[in-house]
Write a protein that holds these residues in place. Structure first.
Motif, PDB file in Angstrom:
ATOM      1  N   LYS A   1       1.210  -1.274   0.226  1.00 29.31           N
ATOM      2  CA  LYS A   1      -0.240   0.007  -0.361  1.00 29.31           C
ATOM      3  C   LYS A   1       0.765   1.355   0.012  1.00 29.31           C
ATOM      4  N   ALA A   2       1.957   0.860   0.780  1.00 30.91           N
ATOM      5  CA  ALA A   2       3.037   1.949   0.683  1.00 30.91           C
ATOM      6  C   ALA A   2       3.343   2.763  -0.211  1.00 30.91           C
ATOM      7  N   ALA A   3       3.734   1.237  -0.785  1.00 36.27           N
ATOM      8  CA  ALA A   3       4.650   1.292  -2.378  1.00 36.27           C
ATOM      9  C   ALA A   3       3.595   2.473  -3.160  1.00 36.27           C
ATOM     10  N   ASP A   4       2.073   1.932  -3.499  1.00 33.08           N
ATOM     11  CA  ASP A   4       1.422   2.385  -4.053  1.00 33.08           C
ATOM     12  C   ASP A   4       0.841   4.072  -4.264  1.00 33.08           C
ATOM     13  N   LYS A   5       1.049   4.341  -3.430  1.00 38.44           N
ATOM     14  CA  LYS A   5       0.634   6.163  -2.644  1.00 38.44           C
ATOM     15  C   LYS A   5       2.329   6.785  -3.435  1.00 38.44           C
ATOM     16  N   LEU A   6       3.317   6.129  -3.035  1.00 42.11           N
ATOM     17  CA  LEU A   6       4.389   6.719  -3.521  1.00 42.11           C
ATOM     18  C   LEU A   6       4.811   6.507  -5.085  1.00 42.11           C
TER      19      LEU A   6
ATOM     20  N   TYR B   1      11.388   5.809  -4.594  1.00 43.56           N
ATOM     21  CA  TYR B   1      10.294   5.765  -3.782  1.00 43.56           C
ATOM     22  C   TYR B   1      10.955   4.159  -2.824  1.00 43.56           C
ATOM     23  N   LYS B   2      11.257   3.081  -3.076  1.00 41.02           N
ATOM     24  CA  LYS B   2      12.182   2.184  -2.296  1.00 41.02           C
ATOM     25  C   LYS B   2      12.634   3.206  -0.690  1.00 41.02           C
ATOM     26  N   HIS B   3      13.605   3.909  -0.703  1.00 37.99           N
ATOM     27  CA  HIS B   3      14.035   4.687  -0.397  1.00 37.99           C
ATOM     28  C   HIS B   3      13.421   5.927   0.755  1.00 37.99           C
ATOM     29  N   VAL B   4      12.397   6.642   0.100  1.00 34.64           N
ATOM     30  CA  VAL B   4      11.269   6.733   1.257  1.00 34.64           C
ATOM     31  C   VAL B   4      11.054   6.271   2.084  1.00 34.64           C
ATOM     32  N   ALA B   5       9.811   5.339   1.807  1.00 28.74           N
ATOM     33  CA  ALA B   5       9.862   3.830   2.110  1.00 28.74           C
ATOM     34  C   ALA B   5      11.150   2.911   3.690  1.00 28.74           C
TER      35      ALA B   5
END
Length: 531
Positions: A19-24, A33-37
């Protein structure tokens, strides 16, 4: 603290991460976005560990819950008030936030991205010996949607990373593995991550059995080899302190990821970064290691520099400037202790290539008796490349470490038929597959009294061959030649890539043909006009 509503026993945790990946996904490239999460997950993890330990200290009569030393003594990061997750969660949806900037000590007005950057800076300053210049601090940049960041904080607030007694469930480790593996697949080779699937790492670790001594990876990426080594020690009733970890990584972002990955697991390691890499700037030039494990980038062609000519590491021959495969192998052998062993992932072409002197280097290594075992891997194991791969196992002394004397012999294992498809594009080894490979090796390598049983060749799967037999095959190390299933030679270049190159060459030839045809017609016309 937020509710801990995920047991970690099923795929619920990974589903939350997705879900986090989808938001990013709509705002950033996969490589970003990997590093943001992961940065936010790191922050949540250490804040939660801090709060659990703080609650424990509050119950102790003589403990001071505001003394950083109380936390450091228990291998828990000290988290200053402004960096605690509850502070971020309370401000996640506010468009403007007033806070004290730890860099200047002054009051500042910003948004949730600025607050996260300030939290990262605060934690680095409080734990500088481990985290200096490691944590990401780019959450305040305009490209990041601040509403989306607030939603991510809410999302991760509902993911508990510790059990009720405060013990880690290794969910952060699962998060790292999930994000790196999933996004390596999404990014392809563009992502810059040469992620080694867990089952491949586990195979290498179970083969080498790093119980004690120094462990080294010259291209350590996000630290997967080290994590599995620590697990091996713990699973065999050993102590983490029995092994010392050393690594080098040239990608600064990946180096940070490795440092975070190891730090949250409490793994003490000496991980060095420089942008020149292990060939041009060896971080440990005089150290020797008991174990080396590596998945270096395959077939890199831009590694050579003139100052590498005559390097002491090229004991078996100068590697070709157009391919670093045999540079990695010789770098690793150079760093092995007198009884050291190594496991290295390389492209299949390394087993048979005769180009640019590679065949001569391989011959010298075989005649030098440092090649211990070769394992052919099945296709589709790796996220970031479709190049067929193999495992090289090296040993400085094949009669050492309490093993039976295997000098003058090499074990060949053809594991191409093992593994199972986990989706349409990717294969994995099962625990049974790993045991099949590693038990075969240990039966061959260990003395009978070690309890592994007697080794026997298995047609189509494994064979122990002498140097004389390998010489008959021109010092080619492809297992299929020896186990009874002849293998087509492979230079490590995927068919699609080879076809593309041939097509481009053909197009160039067509263009040159058209140019020459036009030139001839022009010359003929000039002759005709003169007549």
């Amino acid at each position: 603290m937020a509710s801990q509503n995920n047991s970690g026993s099923d795929l619920g945790f990974e589903a939350e991460l997705f879900k986090a990946a989808d938001k990013l996904r709509g705002n950033l490239e996969p490589s970003e976005y990997k590093h943001v999460a992961l940065g936010l997950i790191f922050l949540k993890y250490i804040s939660e560990a801090f709060e659990h330990h703080r609650a424990k200290l509050l119950q102790e009569e003589f403990a001071d819950p505001e003394d950083p030393e109380e936390y450091l003594a228990s291998n828990v990061f000290w988290v200053p008030q402004e960096a605690r997750w509850e502070n971020l969660q309370a401000n996640a949806k506010r468009p403007q936030i007033t806070f004290i900037d730890v860099a200047t000590g002054r009051e500042r007005v910003g948004d949730i991205g600025n607050l996260i950057d300030n939290a990262m800076d605060s934690i680095e300053r409080a734990n500088a010996s481990v985290l200096k210049d490691v944590l990401p601090k780019e959450y305040g940049r305009p490209q990041l949607d601040k509403t989306m960041l607030g939603e991510l904080i809410d999302l991760f607030s509902n993911v508990g990373m510790h059990s009720a007694d405060g013990k880690s469930r290794d969910l952060l480790g699962r998060a790292y593995e999930y994000f790196i593996s999933q996004f390596a697949g999404a990014e392809g080779r563009r992502g810059g991550e040469f992620f080694t699937p867990r089952s491949v790492v586990q195979t290498i670790v179970e083969m080498l059995e790093p119980h004690n001594g120094r462990v080294y990876d010259p291209a350590c990426g996000s630290g997967g080899m080290f994590v599995q080594s620590e697990r091996f020690v713990e699973n065999h009733q050993g102590r983490r302190s029995d092994i010392a970890i050393y690594g080098q990584e040239r990608n600064h972002t990946t180096w940070k990821l490795c440092k975070m990955n190891l730090a949250v697991r409490g793994i003490d390691a000496d991980i060095r970064w420089n942008n020149e890499g292990s060939f041009l700037n060896d971080a440990f030039p005089t150290l020797k290691f008991d174990y080396a494990m590596a998945n270096p980038p395959f077939n890199i062609s831009d590694w050579w520099q003139p100052q590498l000519e005559g390097d002491v590491r090229w004991k078996y021959g100068t590697p070709p400037a157009g391919n670093a495969n045999f540079a990695w192998l010789q770098h690793i052998i150079h760093h092995l202790a007198p009884r050291g062993t190594a496991g290295v992932v390389l492209a299949n072409g390394s087993m048979s290539s005769q180009q640019s002197g590679e065949g001569e280097i391989r011959k010298a290594m075989i005649e030098g008796d440092v090649v211990d075992c070769m394992v052919a891997l099945p296709g589709q194991l790796f996220y970031s490349t479709q190049i067929p791969a193999c495992l090289w196992f090296l040993a400085r002394d094949k009669s050492a470490n309490g093993h039976r004397d295997r000098r003058g012999e090499v074990l060949f294992i053809d594991a191409r038929n093992l593994g199972h498809m986990v989706d349409r594009t990717r294969r994995e080894f099962s625990e049974s597959d790993i045991a099949t490979i590693t038990d075969t090796y240990h039966r061959w390598r260990a003395k009978p009294e070690a309890g592994f049983g007697e080794y026997e060749d298995i047609p189509g799967f494994c064979a122990s061959e002498t140097l004389d037999e390998i010489r008959k095959h021109g010092h080619v190390l492809t297992p299929g030649r020896y186990v009874g299933a002849e293998d087509a030679e492979d230079d490590g270049v995927p068919i699609a890539e080879r076809f593309s190159a041939l097509t481009a060459t053909l197009e160039d030839q067509f263009s040159e043909s058209d140019r020459l045809t036009a030139l001839i017609r022009k010359k003929l016309a000039m002759v005709r006009d003169d007549v």
